[in-house]
Design a protein around this motif. Structure first.
Motif, PDB file in Angstrom:
ATOM      1  N   LEU A 115       0.911  -1.258  -0.068  1.00 31.60           N
ATOM      2  CA  LEU A 115       0.120   0.078   0.029  1.00 31.60           C
ATOM      3  C   LEU A 115       0.895   1.307  -0.132  1.00 31.60           C
ATOM      4  CD1 LEU A 115      -2.706  -1.125   2.332  1.00 31.60           C
ATOM      5  CD2 LEU A 115      -3.109  -0.218   0.184  1.00 31.60           C
ATOM      6  N   TRP A 116       2.081   1.325   0.587  1.00 30.00           N
ATOM      7  CA  TRP A 116       2.879   2.613   0.682  1.00 30.00           C
ATOM      8  C   TRP A 116       3.135   2.844  -0.544  1.00 30.00           C
ATOM      9  CZ3 TRP A 116       4.476   6.055   3.978  1.00 30.00           C
ATOM     10  CH2 TRP A 116       5.354   6.966   3.571  1.00 30.00           C
ATOM     11  N   TYR A 117       3.319   2.237  -1.857  1.00 32.07           N
ATOM     12  CA  TYR A 117       3.848   2.793  -2.814  1.00 32.07           C
ATOM     13  C   TYR A 117       2.826   2.524  -4.129  1.00 32.07           C
ATOM     14  CZ  TYR A 117       5.253  -2.006  -4.454  1.00 32.07           C
ATOM     15  OH  TYR A 117       5.549  -3.156  -4.949  1.00 32.07           O
ATOM     16  N   ARG A 118       2.118   1.416  -3.819  1.00 30.25           N
ATOM     17  CA  ARG A 118       1.062   1.227  -5.137  1.00 30.25           C
ATOM     18  C   ARG A 118      -0.053   2.052  -4.954  1.00 30.25           C
ATOM     19  NH1 ARG A 118       0.331  -5.289  -6.417  1.00 30.25           N
ATOM     20  NH2 ARG A 118       2.534  -5.647  -6.514  1.00 30.25           N
ATOM     21  N   ILE A 167      -2.206   3.428  10.058  1.00 28.55           N
ATOM     22  CA  ILE A 167      -0.885   3.175  10.775  1.00 28.55           C
ATOM     23  C   ILE A 167       0.418   2.766   9.782  1.00 28.55           C
ATOM     24  CG2 ILE A 167       0.271   2.006  12.656  1.00 28.55           C
ATOM     25  CD1 ILE A 167      -2.782   0.919  13.403  1.00 28.55           C
ATOM     26  N   VAL A 168       1.320   3.887   9.851  1.00 27.08           N
ATOM     27  CA  VAL A 168       2.474   3.502   9.160  1.00 27.08           C
ATOM     28  C   VAL A 168       3.675   3.406   9.761  1.00 27.08           C
ATOM     29  CG1 VAL A 168       3.827   4.824   7.189  1.00 27.08           C
ATOM     30  CG2 VAL A 168       1.147   5.305   7.450  1.00 27.08           C
ATOM     31  N   TYR A 169       4.405   2.357   9.326  1.00 27.77           N
ATOM     32  CA  TYR A 169       5.683   1.931  10.087  1.00 27.77           C
ATOM     33  C   TYR A 169       6.681   2.377   8.893  1.00 27.77           C
ATOM     34  CZ  TYR A 169       3.112  -0.959  13.057  1.00 27.77           C
ATOM     35  OH  TYR A 169       1.920  -1.252  14.036  1.00 27.77           O
ATOM     36  N   LEU A 170       7.738   3.348   9.503  1.00 28.27           N
ATOM     37  CA  LEU A 170       8.824   3.923   8.369  1.00 28.27           C
ATOM     38  C   LEU A 170      10.224   3.285   9.002  1.00 28.27           C
ATOM     39  CD1 LEU A 170       7.364   7.490   8.302  1.00 28.27           C
ATOM     40  CD2 LEU A 170       7.163   5.649   6.682  1.00 28.27           C
ATOM     41  N   ARG A 171      10.965   3.384   8.085  1.00 29.26           N
ATOM     42  CA  ARG A 171      12.265   3.024   8.181  1.00 29.26           C
ATOM     43  C   ARG A 171      13.389   3.936   7.617  1.00 29.26           C
ATOM     44  NH1 ARG A 171      14.956  -2.537   7.355  1.00 29.26           N
ATOM     45  NH2 ARG A 171      17.056  -2.085   7.497  1.00 29.26           N
ATOM     46  N   ARG A 172      14.377   4.325   8.210  1.00 27.89           N
ATOM     47  CA  ARG A 172      15.226   5.587   7.479  1.00 27.89           C
ATOM     48  C   ARG A 172      15.473   5.191   6.120  1.00 27.89           C
ATOM     49  NH1 ARG A 172      20.803   5.219  11.042  1.00 27.89           N
ATOM     50  NH2 ARG A 172      21.609   5.077   8.955  1.00 27.89           N
ATOM     51  N   GLN A 173      15.592   6.261   5.211  1.00 28.13           N
ATOM     52  CA  GLN A 173      15.646   6.041   3.805  1.00 28.13           C
ATOM     53  C   GLN A 173      16.874   5.231   3.494  1.00 28.13           C
ATOM     54  OE1 GLN A 173      14.500   8.983   5.487  1.00 28.13           O
ATOM     55  NE2 GLN A 173      13.028   9.687   4.245  1.00 28.13           N
ATOM     56  N   TYR A 193      10.427   4.099  -7.985  1.00 34.31           N
ATOM     57  CA  TYR A 193       8.933   3.864  -7.609  1.00 34.31           C
ATOM     58  C   TYR A 193       8.712   3.999  -6.349  1.00 34.31           C
ATOM     59  CZ  TYR A 193      10.166  -0.562  -5.812  1.00 34.31           C
ATOM     60  OH  TYR A 193      10.914  -1.653  -4.900  1.00 34.31           O
ATOM     61  N   PHE A 194       9.623   3.740  -5.443  1.00 37.66           N
ATOM     62  CA  PHE A 194       9.367   3.630  -3.999  1.00 37.66           C
ATOM     63  C   PHE A 194       9.184   5.169  -3.492  1.00 37.66           C
ATOM     64  CE2 PHE A 194       9.358   1.781   0.404  1.00 37.66           C
ATOM     65  CZ  PHE A 194       8.708   0.874   0.077  1.00 37.66           C
ATOM     66  N   PRO A 195       8.291   5.794  -2.698  1.00 33.78           N
ATOM     67  CA  PRO A 195       8.405   7.111  -2.176  1.00 33.78           C
ATOM     68  C   PRO A 195       9.337   7.088  -0.724  1.00 33.78           C
ATOM     69  CG  PRO A 195       6.015   6.201  -2.296  1.00 33.78           C
ATOM     70  CD  PRO A 195       7.064   4.944  -2.483  1.00 33.78           C
ATOM     71  N   MET A 196      10.392   8.073  -1.210  1.00 39.54           N
ATOM     72  CA  MET A 196      11.442   8.243  -0.157  1.00 39.54           C
ATOM     73  C   MET A 196      11.206   9.595   0.675  1.00 39.54           C
ATOM     74  SD  MET A 196      13.497   5.626  -0.228  1.00 39.54           S
ATOM     75  CE  MET A 196      13.619   4.132  -1.352  1.00 39.54           C
ATOM     76  N   ASP A 197      10.187  10.325  -0.012  1.00 39.16           N
ATOM     77  CA  ASP A 197       9.900  11.587   0.681  1.00 39.16           C
ATOM     78  C   ASP A 197       8.734  11.189   1.507  1.00 39.16           C
ATOM     79  OD1 ASP A 197       9.104  14.159   1.507  1.00 39.16           O
ATOM     80  OD2 ASP A 197       9.475  15.000  -0.449  1.00 39.16           O
ATOM     81  N   TYR A 198       9.103  10.911   2.835  1.00 43.53           N
ATOM     82  CA  TYR A 198       8.094  10.562   3.697  1.00 43.53           C
ATOM     83  C   TYR A 198       7.051  11.461   3.903  1.00 43.53           C
ATOM     84  CZ  TYR A 198      10.887   6.361   4.919  1.00 43.53           C
ATOM     85  OH  TYR A 198      11.694   5.166   4.894  1.00 43.53           O
ATOM     86  N   LYS A 237       5.966  13.868   2.049  1.00 41.99           N
ATOM     87  CA  LYS A 237       5.195  14.033   0.893  1.00 41.99           C
ATOM     88  C   LYS A 237       4.097  13.057   0.741  1.00 41.99           C
ATOM     89  CE  LYS A 237       5.436  14.725  -4.011  1.00 41.99           C
ATOM     90  NZ  LYS A 237       6.145  14.610  -5.309  1.00 41.99           N
ATOM     91  N   GLN A 238       4.528  11.761   1.038  1.00 36.25           N
ATOM     92  CA  GLN A 238       3.798  10.572   1.006  1.00 36.25           C
ATOM     93  C   GLN A 238       2.564  10.435   1.997  1.00 36.25           C
ATOM     94  OE1 GLN A 238       3.488   8.697  -1.535  1.00 36.25           O
ATOM     95  NE2 GLN A 238       2.819   6.747  -0.823  1.00 36.25           N
ATOM     96  N   LEU A 239       2.992  10.824   3.467  1.00 38.74           N
ATOM     97  CA  LEU A 239       2.255  10.884   4.285  1.00 38.74           C
ATOM     98  C   LEU A 239       1.142  12.101   4.273  1.00 38.74           C
ATOM     99  CD1 LEU A 239       4.743  10.234   7.324  1.00 38.74           C
ATOM    100  CD2 LEU A 239       2.926   8.657   6.507  1.00 38.74           C
ATOM    101  N   LYS A 240       1.554  13.116   3.506  1.00 37.65           N
ATOM    102  CA  LYS A 240       0.459  14.261   3.361  1.00 37.65           C
ATOM    103  C   LYS A 240      -0.716  13.520   2.315  1.00 37.65           C
ATOM    104  CE  LYS A 240       0.363  17.768   4.877  1.00 37.65           C
ATOM    105  NZ  LYS A 240      -0.424  18.282   6.075  1.00 37.65           N
ATOM    106  N   LYS A 241      -0.146  12.837   1.199  1.00 34.10           N
ATOM    107  CA  LYS A 241      -1.001  12.240   0.466  1.00 34.10           C
ATOM    108  C   LYS A 241      -1.953  11.077   1.006  1.00 34.10           C
ATOM    109  CE  LYS A 241       1.711  11.583  -3.879  1.00 34.10           C
ATOM    110  NZ  LYS A 241       2.172  10.772  -4.913  1.00 34.10           N
ATOM    111  N   ILE A 242      -1.739  10.616   2.209  1.00 31.30           N
ATOM    112  CA  ILE A 242      -2.460   9.489   2.584  1.00 31.30           C
ATOM    113  C   ILE A 242      -3.260  10.197   3.548  1.00 31.30           C
ATOM    114  CG2 ILE A 242      -2.299   7.633   4.544  1.00 31.30           C
ATOM    115  CD1 ILE A 242       0.500   6.743   3.124  1.00 31.30           C
ATOM    116  N   GLU A 243      -2.874  11.412   4.334  1.00 32.27           N
ATOM    117  CA  GLU A 243      -3.749  12.200   5.138  1.00 32.27           C
ATOM    118  C   GLU A 243      -4.874  12.675   4.384  1.00 32.27           C
ATOM    119  OE1 GLU A 243      -2.515  15.789   8.032  1.00 32.27           O
ATOM    120  OE2 GLU A 243      -2.066  16.185   6.103  1.00 32.27           O
TER     121      GLU A 243
END
Length: 185
Positions: free
Chosen positions: A105-108, A133-139, A172-177, A179-185
């Motif tokens: 779900l994070w990238y698709r 609920i999102v779990y992140l890891r250092r880029q 393909y994989f969102p590294m700008d956390y 920006k990605q979290l704002k999309k999900i928000e």
């Protein structure tokens, strides 16, 4: 007096690779009865996905959202969503809290315009509200993890890490956390 059932809360658990998502999914599947006694459902959706997605019960939301095959898979994804939401509606009638999980779900979600708005609308239609609920890891560790996975899966086609980065293998994989979290928000 007819009492209206309050909305069920659906918790969607998303993790980038190597954040423990698979372990969490396995734990929830192995402890379904305990979760149910606490008012949570980690439903096993019988919608025709392969057995490997047994623990990843949120995968139906993005199963056919594949970057290079979006147009041809659109109908298949729509049909799968319909099946999934029909099953979830039954679960929501029994439980106030549902947990779904899938790391893709994070990238698709980025492959379909208005993905999150459509999902929220679909959940609302079955009397559910959504919490993510999102779990992140250092880029830097994430890129290395993606590369390691690529090497495991495609040994003959794998390139050195630096070359993979330079050739955009992980674009393909969102590294700008943020920006990605704002999309999900």
């Amino acid at each position: 007096i007819i009492q209206e059932k309050k909305m069920t809360t659906v918790y969607i658990s998303i993790g980038t690779p190597k954040t423990g998502t698979t372990s969490l999914q396995t734990f929830m599947r192995e402890n379904e009865k305990l979760l149910e006694r606490q008012g949570f459902s980690y439903p096993l959706l019988d919608i025709g996905l392969k057995r490997i997605f047994r623990n990843r019960n949120g995968h139906f939301l993005v199963n056919y959202l594949i970057r290079n095959k979006l147009e041809e898979n659109q109908t298949l994804q729509t049909e799968l969503n319909e099946k999934g939401f029909k099953e979830l509606e039954k679960v929501a009638q029994k439980f106030d809290k549902i947990i779904l999980s899938d790391e893709d779900l994070w990238y698709r979600c980025n492959y379909r315009e208005n993905f999150w708005k459509e999902m929220v609308d679909n959940f609302t239609a079955i009397n559910c509200k959504v919490k993510i609920i999102v779990y992140l890891r250092r880029q830097d560790q994430l890129v290395q993890s993606l590369w390691n996975q690529q090497v495991k899966m495609f040994q003959r086609r794998s390139r050195p890490l630096q070359e993979s980065i330079e050739n955009g293998a992980f674009n393909y994989f969102p590294m700008d956390y943020y920006k990605q979290l704002k999309k999900i928000e």
